[in-house]
Design a protein around this motif. Structure first.
Motif, PDB file in Angstrom:
ATOM      1  N   SER A   1     -13.183  64.408  73.653  1.00 59.74           N
ATOM      2  CA  SER A   1     -12.350  63.238  73.935  1.00 59.74           C
ATOM      3  C   SER A   1     -13.238  62.005  74.006  1.00 59.74           C
TER       4      SER A   1
ATOM      5  N   ASN B   1     -11.010  55.114  74.372  1.00 57.07           N
ATOM      6  CA  ASN B   1      -9.715  55.073  73.705  1.00 57.07           C
ATOM      7  C   ASN B   1      -8.573  55.308  74.692  1.00 57.07           C
ATOM      8  N   PHE B   2      -8.923  55.721  75.906  1.00 60.04           N
ATOM      9  CA  PHE B   2      -7.937  55.823  76.981  1.00 60.04           C
ATOM     10  C   PHE B   2      -7.869  54.518  77.777  1.00 60.04           C
TER      11      PHE B   2
ATOM     12  N   HIS C   1      -7.855  59.923  70.701  1.00 62.88           N
ATOM     13  CA  HIS C   1      -8.032  60.246  72.111  1.00 62.88           C
ATOM     14  C   HIS C   1      -8.789  61.559  72.233  1.00 62.88           C
TER      15      HIS C   1
END
Length: 456
Positions: free
Chosen positions: A320, A324-325, A305
């Motif tokens: 970030s 992946n979120f 993340h």
């Protein structure tokens, strides 16, 4: 009764929702064109990215229900993956001394272990000073880990020497291992993932800004409103409450809930506060952030993340990875640069920042230059309160004085000059509304000890 809330971040919006739910005429003033503050999602053209990686987690089931019940919110539950890049290796985050020792080359790991043990022995004879970040960390980890990561990263993050930082920053963010536990973890590392307060977190579909958007919708349904692009220029006490002057005119209310940076609020109150409070307020500093979102034509292979970088080869201190979120968000890597308004990084153009960033991204295996479709830039002038050695005394002078101002409540990260998390900000806002009603006080409700805010 009319209440004006200054700032439409999570604390301000939560306070407004609670007040409006009690039937109070509530208006929020926000200088930006959208709500959310640092917990915003930027949406421009093909870009959709948060201002840095955010996660929502809480041990308070009522607070979780409060968020889940907001209109249009769908919270995903994610297993946190975050690491530190150092010496061309990845280390776990939150930082674990055992992981550092077991991941390091044997010679360096042994040297660090001896440094740690040596510091423990030294502490039996003469204890280090405990007021600074440097003294606090050295006495608990030794010089090996301090010189390798903790000092360089915090020097980069804050733009100052760790010896000038308060130990509060360390005590609230760093977990200290026991010697026995450290030896066990180093020699016999567990294969099982140890769950902690932050091993999993909630994240709203569409971006972290969905929480602020949902709070604003809830507020509107209760009859409250947000005035965007509205910035107060002066606040005066009246016989019945307050007169707030802004660029479009004047606004009158009986009470104020403040969540904007506390030095700005003190300046707006002017002669209502004595000179010593204004002097103390000017001593409270904030660290700024610049965000560079790089839009890609492919997915990033890393599952993290976010990743921390302390080494000078990287101008950015954290990055970030958006997908992946949430897989529906466009593929982007968002780089964070700590700085001060007006300094070299703050004044760099997007093209300049991108040129300085791509080599580091390639070295990390994130993407190459030909994968870049475009970039977007955002700047935040008041991101992190700076815990220097004098901050506690200055903050106490200011906050004690504000406690004595009738009809005024201050809360939130900027309003209380406190490095708190999303759940704390939301809960602060709810308690601030109760303080307006005379049912509670924000500063008494929260325990200001070192463990309250430690989340890794």
């Amino acid at each position: 009764m009319r209440v004006t809330v200054l700032g439409a971040g999570l604390a301000g919006l939560s306070a407004a929702v609670e007040l409006a739910g009690r039937g109070v005429d509530t208006v929020v003033m926000e200088k930006e064109s959208c709500s959310g503050g640092l917990a915003s999602t930027v949406r421009r053209d093909d870009f959709c990215y948060d201002l840095g990686p955010h996660r929502f987690h809480t041990l308070n089931p009522e607070l979780l229900s409060f968020i889940e019940d907001l209109p249009g919110i769908n919270l995903l539950e994610l297993e946190r993956v975050s690491r530190i890049r150092l010496l061309d290796r990845y280390f776990s985050y939150p930082l674990s001394m055992g992981n550092v020792l077991s991941t390091m080359p044997l010679r360096q790991g042994a040297s660090m272990m001896f440094s740690y043990i040596g510091e423990k022995v030294r502490g039996l004879v003469a204890k280090r000073e405990q007021d600074s970040f440097e003294g606090w960390v050295l006495s608990r980890f030794g010089r090996g880990l301090y010189n390798l990561y903790l000092a360089p990263y915090n020097r980069k993050l804050w733009g100052m020497e760790p010896s000038a930082l308060s130990a509060d920053w360390a005590s609230q963010r760093i977990t200290v291992p026991s010697l026995g536990g450290l030896v066990r973890e180093t020699l016999f590392p567990s294969r099982e993932k140890v769950r902690s307060l932050v091993s999993s977190f909630h994240y709203p579909e569409g971006g972290i800004g969905e929480i602020a958007g949902a709070l604003e919708k809830k507020l509107a349904s209760l009859g409250g409103r947000v005035l965007h692009s509205t910035e107060p220029s002066e606040i005066k006490k009246t016989e019945s409450g307050w007169k707030i002057t802004h660029q479009a005119g004047e606004f009158f209310c009986s009470s104020i809930v403040n969540t904007i940076p506390v030095p700005d609020y003190v300046a707006l109150l002017g002669e209502l506060l004595p000179p010593e409070v204004h002097r103390a307020s000017r001593n409270l500093k904030f660290r700024a952030l610049v965000f560079l979102s790089v839009l890609l034509d492919r997915n990033v292979p890393h599952k993290d993340h976010w990743i921390y970088t302390s080494e000078d080869r990287y101008l950015f201190n954290r990055l970030s990875i958006t997908r992946n979120f949430h897989s529906e968000i466009p593929s982007q890597v968002v780089f964070e640069f700590s700085c001060q308004p007006g300094d070299t990084i703050w004044n760099m153009t997007g093209e300049e920042l991108l040129a300085s960033t791509v080599p580091g991204a390639e070295h990390l295996g994130l993407f190459s230059a030909h994968a870049v479709k475009g970039f977007d830039l955002s700047r935040v002038s008041h991101a992190y309160p700076v815990y220097d050695l004098s901050y506690r005394e200055s903050a106490s002078v200011v906050l004690d004085a504000l406690d004595g101002v009738e009809g005024s409540v201050t809360c939130g990260r900027q309003g209380l000059f406190r490095y708190n998390n999303m759940d704390h900000s939301i809960e602060m806002g709810l308690i601030a509304a109760k303080e307006v009603a005379g049912e509670a006080t924000v500063r008494e409700h929260f325990s200001w000890n070192e463990n309250t805010w430690a989340d890794g």
